[in-house]
Structure formats: structure tokens, C-alpha cells
Scaffold this motif. Structure first.
Motif, PDB file in Angstrom:
ATOM      1  N   CYS A 233      27.086  73.924 -34.056  1.00  0.00           N
ATOM      2  CA  CYS A 233      27.866  75.169 -34.107  1.00  0.00           C
ATOM      3  C   CYS A 233      28.127  75.715 -32.707  1.00  0.00           C
ATOM      4  O   CYS A 233      27.389  75.426 -31.767  1.00  0.00           O
ATOM      5  N   VAL A 244      30.225  79.390 -38.610  1.00  0.00           N
ATOM      6  CA  VAL A 244      31.480  78.752 -39.078  1.00  0.00           C
ATOM      7  C   VAL A 244      31.498  77.252 -38.777  1.00  0.00           C
ATOM      8  O   VAL A 244      31.263  76.840 -37.639  1.00  0.00           O
ATOM      9  N   LYS A 245      31.777  76.456 -39.822  1.00  0.00           N
ATOM     10  CA  LYS A 245      31.857  75.002 -39.615  1.00  0.00           C
ATOM     11  C   LYS A 245      33.310  74.604 -39.341  1.00  0.00           C
ATOM     12  O   LYS A 245      34.170  74.737 -40.205  1.00  0.00           O
ATOM     13  N   THR A 246      33.538  74.103 -38.121  1.00  0.00           N
ATOM     14  CA  THR A 246      34.885  73.598 -37.791  1.00  0.00           C
ATOM     15  C   THR A 246      34.758  72.159 -37.311  1.00  0.00           C
ATOM     16  O   THR A 246      33.651  71.687 -37.010  1.00  0.00           O
ATOM     17  N   VAL A 285      38.907  73.236 -40.493  1.00  0.00           N
ATOM     18  CA  VAL A 285      37.855  74.167 -40.927  1.00  0.00           C
ATOM     19  C   VAL A 285      37.325  73.648 -42.266  1.00  0.00           C
ATOM     20  O   VAL A 285      38.102  73.171 -43.097  1.00  0.00           O
ATOM     21  N   GLU A 289      34.686  77.350 -46.143  1.00  0.00           N
ATOM     22  CA  GLU A 289      34.670  78.534 -45.257  1.00  0.00           C
ATOM     23  C   GLU A 289      35.629  79.599 -45.783  1.00  0.00           C
ATOM     24  O   GLU A 289      36.730  79.274 -46.232  1.00  0.00           O
ATOM     25  N   ASP A 291      37.510  81.429 -44.184  1.00  0.00           N
ATOM     26  CA  ASP A 291      38.766  81.421 -43.419  1.00  0.00           C
ATOM     27  C   ASP A 291      39.624  80.186 -43.663  1.00  0.00           C
ATOM     28  O   ASP A 291      40.700  80.059 -43.087  1.00  0.00           O
ATOM     29  N   ARG A 300      43.271  76.676 -38.982  1.00  0.00           N
ATOM     30  CA  ARG A 300      42.425  77.224 -40.049  1.00  0.00           C
ATOM     31  C   ARG A 300      42.454  76.312 -41.279  1.00  0.00           C
ATOM     32  O   ARG A 300      42.347  76.765 -42.405  1.00  0.00           O
TER      33      ARG A 300
END
Length: 474
Positions: A233, A244-246, A285, A289, A291, A300
Motif C-alpha cells: 500500500c 486502498v488497493k490499486t 483499482v 473498493e 471508489d 478509478r
């Protein structure tokens, strides 16, 4: 073969071959020259609609241009950036095509780009065997890194950079002070600087870079790894992990930062529909999530080919060839099916970004210019590079005189007339009455390794001229 031409590929799905051929034809439109007042010399690779030539385009395009049989050179666009290095070591991420001056934005005032030059140079070396070039670029890249260190490196050993420098401009990572992708890319950079120094047999320099690599690796593992979530992260100013996992959390695979257990946990998420296992690999993303946006909405949830490429190259580092290939094939089917709405693969565009859950180009709220059509700096990574390396499965190193063919099972496929410096090679497999046969043609000796995953692996010296081998006899 007298006329210089692009290498031909053979694959059982003709659509893959067609889009590969078309991409080479389209690349012609991306060779631009500077304006009247510009000091940008010669031709360089850039998107025809851009006002500037971009560092990311220079770096990523080099990965497919090396396969053009020298019809398009991969290095001039990189050299354009090196030649603009400032006395303090700065190289900016964009230069205006009309004026040749740096283009910076208020959310990235230093014009910092992703420092992946050493990765690109290492790849170029293996496709061209040009040692002299490495001697010339190492001092430039060293000064460039010193510039980044002087401005962005903090006492904790990590890099605090604006989110805009990661290129993921509207990703839900607003609170990130130390982005996981940028910090990992610095680790990738020193890892490849060490490898470049090794090529020149400069043990001392190689050791210095290795040391920097291990120190970054330790910090990324201790501060950015979330043991509960099993993921890397971003961290904020207080060094607290942001949940947040991206897709930025996959760069550590390419840097070989996770041990096998950690790698396993993040690789599992690529197939998990709650995370990155969307129908089209891979959304920027995680699907779960808050988002995540199924229309993509920029970073996104859109699928960007250059980031899918990065994940697939990371899987290779952990020998997950089968998985890498499955994802590459699935990605390419979505790229093909998104070309035109009526399912006609012969018209339509390749796109800068795609929808994650169904075919079609991504969308972005209040931005009709996104995604750009024919954005080949990203898309050609899929239609050329992934096709040769991960779908057909050929890995070539000129200085080592090796060709590795890594495939899960034998299929009718191969590559024809691929130029390796002054050596043209052809490798094709097909089924004859005597079983599976590989036909080869080459002007010079090289070492060929066939690796049929989980079945057999064999290395043979291949003499110059034509020859064929029966797989059952190996």
C-alpha cells in the motif's frame, strides 16, 4: 529476404496476427519531428495529438520498437531526454514539441517522471548487444538519480513525490505521501543500474546500486506491506498505510521485492473477482473498493495496457509463465473485441484505456478526450510485445546468444524473420505426420531452449542454416 520488413508472427488465431500487422502499419503515424523553433532533432516517437513528447512513451515504446527489425529505432526518443539533462541532473518528464522546452504542471512542478530508463536500457541491451551505449548512458542515469535523491528522498529512506509523478492522476490515492509505485520504481531503477554496471564489469558500482536496492526493498517490505490484507500500500506523511488497493501495489513483483509467500498472496488477487480478477485484466483499482468505477473513469477502474504489461512482466519474475500467458491472451481478446461495436476486428481503434467488466473503451466523467484512440505507446505493448514474448512465448538475448521458447503446450505458432543484430531467425512449430516439429532458420549459431511447461525443458545449440527437430525425440 532483401526488403527490410517487420518480423512475421504465426498464431492459430488469425485475429492476433492481423492486429499485430496493423499495429506496425499504424506506428508510422507516431514518428514526429520538432517544430520550426524546436531544438528537438530528428524523428522521435510520440502520440500525434500530444503537444509534448513524454518520458513514459519513450520508455514503454522501446519495448516493442526493438522488434521492428531496426525499421524503427528504439533509442532516439530516449536520447532526446538524455540530451536535455540539466547541469543539476534533472530530466523532465515532458518536452514541448514546438519549443523543445520542458512542460511541467502545478501539481508536478519539477516535471518528475517514472524513472524507468535503466529497465528500458537493460532490455535494449539484450535485443541489440550494444555495450558502448551502456557506457554512455550510465553517467547520465546516475546524475538523474542523484537529482531525484536530492529533492525527494526523505530521512526514512523513501521518496515523497507528488501523485502526478506516478502518472495515475485521478486514482483514489489523494492521501499518499510515499507512493508504493514510485518507491518501487526507484528500486527497479537501482536494480537495473546494478545489472548495467555488471555488463561493464564494474563490480564496485554494481555493488553500490545493489546496496541501495536492498535498503529500499527492506523499507518497502517493512512500511508498505499490509500483512492482514496481503498487499502493498501507499503510506501517508505519518508512515501509516492507506487501505486502498490499486494496481500500483503490483510494481513490487517486477522489482522482486516480495518473498514467495507474499508474492503468492498478491498474485492470488489477480484472479479473485473481488480484487483485480475482473473479466478484462487488470482494473487500476480493486473491484471491491468504494471508489471503483465500472466505466473506468480514468485511474478509478480502467484497464491501461502499460500497467497490464507491468503486472505480466512481474509474474514472469516469479516464473508464473502459464498465468502470464492466460492473462495476456484474455487482455488481447478484450482489446480486439473493443475495436468496434459490431464485432468487426478489421476496423476501429486501439485505445489508451479499456472498460474492466466488458469490452469497449473506458470513459471518464466530463472528459470526452479520454481515452485517446490509437494510443500506441500503451496499446502496442499488448499487440506486439506481449504477443511475441508471452503469447508466442519467445525471449531473446543477443549478448547471451540465447532464445528461450516458453510454452504451456505445443500449438501451431512462431515467428519468422526476426532480426537479431545481423542474424535473421525463424522459429515455427507445426504438426506433421511425424508429430510436433520445430523448424528453424538462422544465419549464426545460437542456443535454443525449449521449455514446455511441466513437461520438458531442453537447451540445444542451433547451427546456422535451416534445421528442424522433432519434439518427441528430445
Amino acid at each position: 529476404m532483401t526488403k527490410r520488413d517487420f518480423p512475421k508472427i504465426h498464431f492459430y488465431d488469425q485475429d492476433f496476427v492481423d492486429i499485430y500487422d496493423k499495429t506496425w502499419a499504424w506506428i508510422q503515424d507516431c514518428w514526429l519531428s520538432g517544430g520550426e523553433k524546436s531544438r528537438l532533432d530528428g524523428k522521435f516517437f510520440a502520440y500525434p495529438g500530444n503537444s509534448a513528447v513524454l518520458q513514459t512513451d519513450a520508455i514503454f515504446s522501446s519495448f516493442f520498437l526493438v522488434y521492428s527489425n531496426r525499421i524503427y529505432q528504439a533509442h532516439p526518443t530516449l536520447d532526446l531526454f538524455y540530451s536535455r539533462q540539466e547541469p543539476n541532473g534533472a530530466i523532465r518528464c515532458a518536452y514541448n514539441i514546438e519549443t523543445g522546452l520542458p512542460e511541467v504542471s502545478k501539481n508536478n512542478p519539477e516535471g518528475l517522471g517514472l524513472p524507468l530508463f535503466a529497465w528500458a536500457e537493460f532490455n535494449l541491451y539484450h535485443k541489440t548487444a550494444n555495450k558502448k551505449r551502456i557506457k554512455e548512458v550510465i553517467p547520465i542515469l546516475h546524475k538523474y538519480m542523484e537529482w531525484i535523491d536530492s529533492l525527494f528522498k526523505r530521512p526514512n529512506g523513501l521518496y515523497e513525490v507528488p501523485l502526478a509523478a506516478t502518472g495515475m492522476d485521478n486514482a483514489p490515492r489523494e492521501k499518499a505521501a510515499y507512493p508504493v509505485d514510485f518507491n518501487t520504481i526507484m528500486a527497479i531503477n537501482v536494480l537495473y543500474m546494478s545489472a548495467l554496471a555488471d555488463i561493464l564489469n564494474d563490480k564496485e558500482t554494481s555493488f553500490q546500486y545493489k546496496r541501495q536496492y536492498f535498503s529500499l526493498k527492506t523499507r518497502i517490505n517493512s512500511l508498505m506491506w499490509d500483512p492482514e490484507e496481503g498487499f502493498y500500500c501507499d503510506i501517508n506523511k505519518e508512515e501509516k498505510r492507506l487501505p486502498v488497493k490499486t494496481l500500483a501495489g503490483y510494481w513490487p513483483l517486477l522489482a522482486e521485492i516480495p518473498n514467495d509467500d507474499k508474492a503468492e498472496r498478491i498474485i492470488e488477487k489477480l484472479s479473485d473477482p473481488r480484487f483485480f480478477g475482473a473479466p478484462h485484466p487488470f482494473p487500476t483499482v480493486a473491484v471491491s473498493e468504494p471508489d471503483f468505477d465500472e466505466n473506468g473513469n480514468g485511474y478509478r477502474g480502467s484497464v491501461f495496457p502499460h500497467l497490464t504489461f507491468m503486472v505480466i512482466k512481474g509474474l514472469e519474475r516469479y516464473q508464473r509463465w502459464d498465468l502470464a500467458r492466460d492473462f495476456a491472451i484474455r487482455h488481447l481478446y478484450f482489446v480486439l473485441d473493443s475495436m468496434s461495436p459490431d464485432g468487426n476486428h478489421h476496423k476501429g481503434n486501439l485505445w489508451e484505456a479499456y472498460l474492466p467488466l466488458k469490452e469497449g473503451p473506458a470513459q471518464k466523467k466530463r472528459d470526452p478526450s479520454f481515452p485517446r484512440p490509437q494510443y500506441l505507446s500503451y496499446a502496442a505493448l499488448s499487440t506486439i510485445c506481449l504477443t511475441i514474448e508471452n503469447i508466442i512465448g519467445l525471449f531473446i538475448s543477443l549478448p547471451r546468444k540465447t532464445v528461450d521458447w516458453i510454452i504451456p503446450n505445443l500449438e501451431v505458432m512462431g515467428v519468422e524473420n526476426l532480426s537479431l543484430k545481423k542474424n535473421m531467425i525463424t522459429i515455427l512449430s507445426n504438426k506433421s505426420g511425424r508429430g510436433w516439429e520445430i523448424h528453424m532458420e538462422s544465419e549464426k549459431l545460437y542456443y535454443f531452449t525449449i521449455n514446455i511447461l511441466g513437461k520438458k525443458k531442453k537447451t540445444l545449440p542451433i547451427p546456422s542454416g535451416k534445421c528442424s527437430m522433432l519434439i518427441d525425440k528430445l
